[in-house]
Design a protein around this motif. Structure first.
Motif, short mmCIF file in Angstrom:
data_model
loop_
_atom_site.label_atom_id
_atom_site.label_comp_id
_atom_site.label_asym_id
_atom_site.label_seq_id
_atom_site.Cartn_x
_atom_site.Cartn_y
_atom_site.Cartn_z
N SER A 167 0.83 -1.20 0.00
CA SER A 167 0.00 0.00 0.00
C SER A 167 0.87 1.25 0.00
CB SER A 167 -0.90 0.01 1.24
OG SER A 167 -1.47 1.28 1.44
N SER A 168 0.42 2.27 -0.74
CA SER A 168 1.18 3.53 -0.79
C SER A 168 1.22 4.22 0.56
CB SER A 168 0.58 4.47 -1.83
OG SER A 168 -0.77 4.75 -1.54
N ALA A 169 0.42 3.75 1.50
CA ALA A 169 0.43 4.32 2.86
C ALA A 169 1.67 3.90 3.64
CB ALA A 169 -0.82 3.90 3.62
N PHE A 170 2.58 3.14 3.01
CA PHE A 170 3.77 2.68 3.73
C PHE A 170 4.61 3.84 4.24
CE2 PHE A 170 5.70 3.06 -0.52
CZ PHE A 170 6.94 3.59 -0.23
N SER A 171 4.45 5.01 3.66
CA SER A 171 5.22 6.18 4.12
C SER A 171 4.99 6.44 5.60
CB SER A 171 4.85 7.42 3.31
OG SER A 171 5.28 7.29 1.98
N SER A 172 3.82 6.05 6.11
CA SER A 172 3.51 6.29 7.52
C SER A 172 4.37 5.43 8.45
CB SER A 172 2.03 6.01 7.79
OG SER A 172 1.72 4.65 7.57
N SER A 173 5.02 4.40 7.91
CA SER A 173 5.86 3.53 8.72
C SER A 173 7.33 3.90 8.68
CB SER A 173 5.70 2.06 8.27
OG SER A 173 4.42 1.57 8.60
N LEU A 174 7.67 4.95 7.96
CA LEU A 174 9.08 5.35 7.85
C LEU A 174 9.51 6.09 9.10
CD1 LEU A 174 9.28 6.49 4.13
CD2 LEU A 174 9.49 4.21 5.11
N VAL A 175 10.47 5.51 9.79
CA VAL A 175 10.97 6.09 11.02
C VAL A 175 12.49 6.13 10.94
CG1 VAL A 175 11.10 5.89 13.52
CG2 VAL A 175 9.02 5.17 12.32
N ALA A 176 13.09 7.27 11.22
CA ALA A 176 14.54 7.40 11.17
C ALA A 176 15.21 6.53 12.21
CB ALA A 176 14.93 8.87 11.37
N GLY A 177 16.38 6.01 11.86
CA GLY A 177 17.18 5.25 12.81
C GLY A 177 16.89 3.77 12.87
N VAL A 178 15.90 3.29 12.12
CA VAL A 178 15.57 1.87 12.14
C VAL A 178 16.48 1.12 11.17
CG1 VAL A 178 13.75 0.17 11.72
CG2 VAL A 178 13.18 2.39 12.72
N GLU A 179 16.97 -0.04 11.57
CA GLU A 179 17.82 -0.84 10.69
C GLU A 179 17.08 -1.18 9.41
OE1 GLU A 179 19.18 -4.25 12.76
OE2 GLU A 179 20.52 -3.12 14.09
N ALA A 180 17.81 -1.27 8.31
CA ALA A 180 17.20 -1.45 6.99
C ALA A 180 16.36 -2.72 6.91
CB ALA A 180 18.29 -1.46 5.92
N GLN A 181 16.89 -3.84 7.38
CA GLN A 181 16.13 -5.09 7.29
C GLN A 181 14.89 -5.04 8.17
OE1 GLN A 181 16.63 -7.53 5.11
NE2 GLN A 181 14.77 -8.51 5.84
N GLN A 182 15.01 -4.49 9.34
CA GLN A 182 13.86 -4.38 10.24
C GLN A 182 12.77 -3.52 9.61
OE1 GLN A 182 14.82 -2.84 14.12
NE2 GLN A 182 12.68 -2.56 14.70
N LEU A 183 13.16 -2.42 8.96
CA LEU A 183 12.19 -1.53 8.34
C LEU A 183 11.50 -2.22 7.17
CD1 LEU A 183 10.84 1.21 8.19
CD2 LEU A 183 12.78 2.03 6.83
N ALA A 184 12.26 -2.94 6.35
CA ALA A 184 11.67 -3.65 5.22
C ALA A 184 10.63 -4.66 5.69
CB ALA A 184 12.76 -4.35 4.41
#
Length: 206
Positions: free
Chosen positions: A165-182
């Motif tokens: 979903s294009s709403a994924f932008s709401s889950s973007l948080v600075a400082g989170v490890e790349a794999q964890q964020l994916a």
């Protein structure tokens, strides 16, 4: 899920999460990582539809990208287009990282979304978006317009296919490890109606 080289710059932390459409054994969504001494190219590819034919189209695009990663964006996309004319075609977004100049150049064809979250962005500030042109590589190739921006340590690039979903932008948080964020984006924003892929690259520049 991914096609990659053994060498990868330590300055670019990466993460990939994806899933095939339920009932399918093959995913048409594919991540590509190609690196050289002073930079790297990352691509998120979505073969049209799903299943074996979509996967074959994505794999053909990945071969061309790996073989031509240091070409200019327009040249690389043209070579992909020529190689895919007898396949279903693909849509994709690509990002070139220049580690000497600390820049990111990105572009796309179709509907693979790209977002760049700045490490220093104030709360509530929207991430930057890739300039993507409509079309299908292998069927209708537009004139792309790559854009280049300065890259800072902690900046995070996220690319997601339309199974997310294009709403994924709401889950973007600075400082989170790349794999964890994916993995978080896939779990929270996966539609479940198509193949899905999330590619994350976080700059850890010195």
């Amino acid at each position: 899920m991914s096609a990659e080289v053994e060498r990868w710059p330590r300055e670019l932390e990466r993460g990939v999460a994806g899933a095939a459409l339920q009932g399918e054994q093959h995913s048409g969504d594919l991540a590509v990582f190609a690196a050289w001494d002073s930079g790297a190219l990352v691509a998120a590819i979505d073969g049209l539809g799903h299943g074996v034919d979509a996967a074959l189209a994505a794999e053909e695009a990945a071969k061309v990208i790996n073989a031509n990663a240091r070409q200019a964006p327009e040249t690389l996309l043209r070579r992909c287009h020529d190689a895919l004319v007898r396949t279903r075609g693909v849509v994709m977004t690509l990002a070139w990282f220049d580690l000497e100049r600390a820049t990111l150049t990105w572009t796309g064809v179709g509907n693979v979304e790209g977002r760049l979250m700045r490490a220093t962005a104030a709360p509530g500030v929207a991430p930057e978006s890739a300039l993507i042109k409509g079309g299908v590589v292998g069927y209708s190739l537009p004139n792309v317009r790559p854009t280049t921006t300065q890259l800072h340590s902690g900046d995070t690039l996220v690319m997601a296919t339309d199974g997310i979903s294009s709403a994924f932008s709401s889950s973007l948080v600075a400082g989170v490890e790349a794999q964890q964020l994916a993995e978080r984006i896939l779990a929270v924003h996966g539609r479940g109606t198509d193949d899905a892929l999330v590619v994350v690259v976080r700059a850890t520049l010195g």
